[in-house]
Scaffold this motif. Structure first.
Motif, PDB file in Angstrom:
ATOM      1  N   SER A  18       0.799  -1.223   0.000  1.00 10.28           N
ATOM      2  CA  SER A  18       0.000   0.000   0.000  1.00 10.28           C
ATOM      3  C   SER A  18       0.832   1.274   0.000  1.00 10.28           C
ATOM      4  O   SER A  18       0.272   2.371  -0.018  1.00 10.28           O
ATOM      5  CB  SER A  18      -0.932   0.013   1.218  1.00 10.28           C
ATOM      6  OG  SER A  18      -0.186  -0.038   2.421  1.00 10.28           O
ATOM      7  N   PHE A  19       2.163   1.151   0.012  1.00 12.34           N
ATOM      8  CA  PHE A  19       3.011   2.337   0.038  1.00 12.34           C
ATOM      9  C   PHE A  19       3.914   2.392  -1.197  1.00 12.34           C
ATOM     10  O   PHE A  19       4.453   1.379  -1.637  1.00 12.34           O
ATOM     11  CB  PHE A  19       3.875   2.361   1.306  1.00 12.34           C
ATOM     12  CG  PHE A  19       3.064   2.463   2.567  1.00 12.34           C
ATOM     13  CD1 PHE A  19       2.587   3.691   2.999  1.00 12.34           C
ATOM     14  CD2 PHE A  19       2.766   1.337   3.316  1.00 12.34           C
ATOM     15  CE1 PHE A  19       1.832   3.796   4.148  1.00 12.34           C
ATOM     16  CE2 PHE A  19       2.015   1.427   4.473  1.00 12.34           C
ATOM     17  CZ  PHE A  19       1.537   2.660   4.893  1.00 12.34           C
ATOM     18  N   ASP A  20       4.064   3.601  -1.718  1.00  8.97           N
ATOM     19  CA  ASP A  20       4.949   3.805  -2.862  1.00  8.97           C
ATOM     20  C   ASP A  20       6.393   3.997  -2.418  1.00  8.97           C
ATOM     21  O   ASP A  20       7.327   3.656  -3.145  1.00  8.97           O
ATOM     22  CB  ASP A  20       4.499   5.037  -3.658  1.00  8.97           C
ATOM     23  CG  ASP A  20       3.092   4.873  -4.193  1.00  8.97           C
ATOM     24  OD1 ASP A  20       2.917   4.145  -5.186  1.00  8.97           O
ATOM     25  OD2 ASP A  20       2.164   5.464  -3.606  1.00  8.97           O
ATOM     26  N   VAL A  21       6.559   4.558  -1.228  1.00 12.56           N
ATOM     27  CA  VAL A  21       7.897   4.854  -0.711  1.00 12.56           C
ATOM     28  C   VAL A  21       7.911   4.628   0.798  1.00 12.56           C
ATOM     29  O   VAL A  21       6.926   4.913   1.486  1.00 12.56           O
ATOM     30  CB  VAL A  21       8.308   6.314  -1.016  1.00 12.56           C
ATOM     31  CG1 VAL A  21       9.689   6.625  -0.420  1.00 12.56           C
ATOM     32  CG2 VAL A  21       8.308   6.594  -2.509  1.00 12.56           C
ATOM     33  N   MET A  22       9.031   4.109   1.298  1.00 16.13           N
ATOM     34  CA  MET A  22       9.289   4.044   2.735  1.00 16.13           C
ATOM     35  C   MET A  22      10.507   4.906   3.024  1.00 16.13           C
ATOM     36  O   MET A  22      11.528   4.786   2.344  1.00 16.13           O
ATOM     37  CB  MET A  22       9.560   2.606   3.196  1.00 16.13           C
ATOM     38  CG  MET A  22       8.347   1.708   3.201  1.00 16.13           C
ATOM     39  SD  MET A  22       8.806  -0.041   3.530  1.00 16.13           S
ATOM     40  CE  MET A  22       9.734   0.111   5.071  1.00 16.13           C
ATOM     41  N   THR A  23      10.413   5.778   4.028  1.00 19.99           N
ATOM     42  CA  THR A  23      11.561   6.583   4.449  1.00 19.99           C
ATOM     43  C   THR A  23      11.826   6.284   5.918  1.00 19.99           C
ATOM     44  O   THR A  23      10.925   6.368   6.746  1.00 19.99           O
ATOM     45  CB  THR A  23      11.303   8.081   4.247  1.00 19.99           C
ATOM     46  OG1 THR A  23      10.079   8.469   4.892  1.00 19.99           O
ATOM     47  CG2 THR A  23      11.210   8.418   2.772  1.00 19.99           C
ATOM     48  N   LEU A  24      13.065   5.933   6.231  1.00 23.07           N
ATOM     49  CA  LEU A  24      13.413   5.472   7.564  1.00 23.07           C
ATOM     50  C   LEU A  24      14.579   6.277   8.116  1.00 23.07           C
ATOM     51  O   LEU A  24      15.618   6.404   7.479  1.00 23.07           O
ATOM     52  CB  LEU A  24      13.774   3.988   7.529  1.00 23.07           C
ATOM     53  CG  LEU A  24      12.772   3.058   6.827  1.00 23.07           C
ATOM     54  CD1 LEU A  24      13.351   1.648   6.701  1.00 23.07           C
ATOM     55  CD2 LEU A  24      11.451   3.031   7.602  1.00 23.07           C
ATOM     56  N   ASP A  25      14.395   6.795   9.325  1.00 21.02           N
ATOM     57  CA  ASP A  25      15.448   7.538  10.009  1.00 21.02           C
ATOM     58  C   ASP A  25      15.468   7.075  11.464  1.00 21.02           C
ATOM     59  O   ASP A  25      15.226   7.847  12.393  1.00 21.02           O
ATOM     60  CB  ASP A  25      15.184   9.044   9.908  1.00 21.02           C
ATOM     61  CG  ASP A  25      16.306   9.882  10.508  1.00 21.02           C
ATOM     62  OD1 ASP A  25      17.344   9.306  10.886  1.00 21.02           O
ATOM     63  OD2 ASP A  25      16.142  11.114  10.601  1.00 21.02           O
ATOM     64  N   THR A  26      15.711   5.776  11.651  1.00 18.12           N
ATOM     65  CA  THR A  26      15.692   5.165  12.964  1.00 18.12           C
ATOM     66  C   THR A  26      16.894   4.226  13.117  1.00 18.12           C
ATOM     67  O   THR A  26      17.449   3.734  12.129  1.00 18.12           O
ATOM     68  CB  THR A  26      14.412   4.340  13.188  1.00 18.12           C
ATOM     69  OG1 THR A  26      14.368   3.267  12.237  1.00 18.12           O
ATOM     70  CG2 THR A  26      13.176   5.210  13.024  1.00 18.12           C
ATOM     71  N   GLY A  27      17.267   3.969  14.373  1.00 15.66           N
ATOM     72  CA  GLY A  27      18.395   3.093  14.630  1.00 15.66           C
ATOM     73  C   GLY A  27      18.154   1.658  14.221  1.00 15.66           C
ATOM     74  O   GLY A  27      19.102   0.917  13.926  1.00 15.66           O
ATOM     75  N   ASP A  28      16.874   1.224  14.211  1.00 16.49           N
ATOM     76  CA  ASP A  28      16.542  -0.155  13.840  1.00 16.49           C
ATOM     77  C   ASP A  28      15.955  -0.228  12.433  1.00 16.49           C
ATOM     78  O   ASP A  28      15.105  -1.072  12.140  1.00 16.49           O
ATOM     79  CB  ASP A  28      15.566  -0.762  14.855  1.00 16.49           C
ATOM     80  CG  ASP A  28      14.266   0.031  14.954  1.00 16.49           C
ATOM     81  OD1 ASP A  28      14.171   1.116  14.346  1.00 16.49           O
ATOM     82  OD2 ASP A  28      13.350  -0.431  15.662  1.00 16.49           O
ATOM     83  N   ALA A  29      16.424   0.651  11.546  1.00 13.03           N
ATOM     84  CA  ALA A  29      15.877   0.712  10.188  1.00 13.03           C
ATOM     85  C   ALA A  29      15.989  -0.612   9.456  1.00 13.03           C
ATOM     86  O   ALA A  29      15.120  -0.956   8.638  1.00 13.03           O
ATOM     87  CB  ALA A  29      16.582   1.807   9.393  1.00 13.03           C
ATOM     88  N   ALA A  30      17.036  -1.391   9.755  1.00 14.26           N
ATOM     89  CA  ALA A  30      17.214  -2.671   9.064  1.00 14.26           C
ATOM     90  C   ALA A  30      16.019  -3.597   9.292  1.00 14.26           C
ATOM     91  O   ALA A  30      15.646  -4.370   8.404  1.00 14.26           O
ATOM     92  CB  ALA A  30      18.501  -3.339   9.535  1.00 14.26           C
ATOM     93  N   THR A  31      15.416  -3.511  10.470  1.00 16.86           N
ATOM     94  CA  THR A  31      14.241  -4.336  10.770  1.00 16.86           C
ATOM     95  C   THR A  31      13.094  -3.987   9.836  1.00 16.86           C
ATOM     96  O   THR A  31      12.389  -4.876   9.331  1.00 16.86           O
ATOM     97  CB  THR A  31      13.811  -4.137  12.228  1.00 16.86           C
ATOM     98  OG1 THR A  31      14.891  -4.494  13.096  1.00 16.86           O
ATOM     99  CG2 THR A  31      12.595  -5.001  12.558  1.00 16.86           C
ATOM    100  N   MET A  32      12.898  -2.690   9.583  1.00 19.89           N
ATOM    101  CA  MET A  32      11.820  -2.268   8.691  1.00 19.89           C
ATOM    102  C   MET A  32      12.137  -2.590   7.238  1.00 19.89           C
ATOM    103  O   MET A  32      11.244  -2.915   6.461  1.00 19.89           O
ATOM    104  CB  MET A  32      11.560  -0.768   8.849  1.00 19.89           C
ATOM    105  CG  MET A  32      10.686  -0.418  10.039  1.00 19.89           C
ATOM    106  SD  MET A  32       9.077  -1.245   9.967  1.00 19.89           S
ATOM    107  CE  MET A  32       8.386  -0.525   8.486  1.00 19.89           C
ATOM    108  N   VAL A  33      13.397  -2.501   6.871  1.00 17.64           N
ATOM    109  CA  VAL A  33      13.784  -2.826   5.494  1.00 17.64           C
ATOM    110  C   VAL A  33      13.388  -4.255   5.154  1.00 17.64           C
ATOM    111  O   VAL A  33      12.978  -4.560   4.021  1.00 17.64           O
ATOM    112  CB  VAL A  33      15.300  -2.618   5.292  1.00 17.64           C
ATOM    113  CG1 VAL A  33      15.769  -3.213   3.966  1.00 17.64           C
ATOM    114  CG2 VAL A  33      15.640  -1.131   5.343  1.00 17.64           C
ATOM    115  N   ALA A  34      13.463  -5.143   6.141  1.00 15.12           N
ATOM    116  CA  ALA A  34      13.089  -6.537   5.917  1.00 15.12           C
ATOM    117  C   ALA A  34      11.623  -6.680   5.536  1.00 15.12           C
ATOM    118  O   ALA A  34      11.227  -7.661   4.894  1.00 15.12           O
ATOM    119  CB  ALA A  34      13.384  -7.359   7.168  1.00 15.12           C
TER     120      ALA A  34
END
Length: 261
Positions: free
Chosen positions: A172-188
């Motif tokens: 449902s998202f065209d883009v994800m933007t991450l600025d967190t220390g655990d960003a790798a978890t969200m990338v998965a």
């Protein structure tokens, strides 16, 4: 730089709080004022008309002039209330440019902070769902969205996005933007949350967390995984010659872009 907000308790109070402020500029002074407000300065009292427009001249009661300027994206960086170090405009420009964020896009953002990135993506035409773990920071971000005139298209949610994955609709998202220390978890989770061809952009000040993000992106099959250091040098021009500024290094962080195929 000063901001003055209306505090009227009239029936129109909600509408007044939603008014987008304008900048009043005189030389190197900038005041952020809502239409219809009054403020005192050392140059006299300023009364800002309700129908004030960019380019107008507003005089104090002593006759000193201020030019009215419409609040633009880069101004948000300077005038938003801060809860930490916001992403600087040049890095935001890279995020928007590399991912092609435009009107109609839906963005999932994590690590709202001050909210400058979320607001500028919204001003580019996207609708944004952004998560901030600190409840007080989230409240400030909501106020900043109102200041930026994008509160209707930025949904600031309090909480850890990694704990709310199941509540988010797949693809449902065209883009994800991450600025967190655990960003790798969200990338998965990017392949599940992004549309085909969607982008993930991760900003980090540290190499170690950036490496984790890159490894996670490769593990889940994202393509075109690229990391760049964001650095910029200001140029100086004087009678002696021209050269890059000797001010502190212009490094800000590392930006990783990847695509869902």
């Amino acid at each position: 730089m000063t901001r003055v907000s209306g505090n009227g308790d009239t029936a129109d109070g909600d509408a007044e709080r939603d008014r987008v402020p304008v900048l009043l500029v005189r030389g190197d002074r900038e005041f952020l004022v809502e239409p219809g407000d009054e403020m005192g300065t050392d140059l006299g009292v300023l009364e800002v008309p309700e129908d004030v427009q960019s380019g107008d001249i507003v005089e104090t009661h002593l006759g000193d002039e201020f030019q009215v300027r419409r609040l633009r994206g880069p101004d948000l960086f300077h005038h938003f209330e801060r809860t930490g170090a916001p992403m600087v405009p040049r890095d935001i420009g890279l995020v928007i440019g590399e991912t092609g964020i435009a009107g109609g896009d839906r963005v999932l953002d994590a690590g709202t902070g001050t909210g400058v990135l979320a607001a500028m993506m919204a001003r580019a035409g996207a609708s944004v769902v952004t998560y901030e773990q600190d409840a007080d920071f989230a409240d400030v971000a909501r106020e900043n969205m109102s200041l930026g005139g994008v509160s209707d298209v930025v949904d600031v949610r309090t909480g850890d996005v990694t704990e709310q994955i199941e509540s988010l609709e797949p693809s449902s998202f065209d883009v994800m933007t991450l600025d967190t220390g655990d960003a790798a978890t969200m990338v998965a989770h990017a392949p599940d949350l992004l549309v085909d061809g969607g982008f993930v952009a991760v900003y980090s000040p540290f190499i170690e967390s950036t490496r984790e993000v890159v490894e996670a992106a490769h593990e889940v099959g994202l393509s075109d995984v690229t990391t760049r250091e964001t650095i910029q040098r200001e140029m100086q021009f004087d009678d002696r010659g021209s050269r890059p500024s000797t001010a502190p290094v212009g490094h800000t962080g590392y930006l990783t872009i990847a695509r869902n195929e």
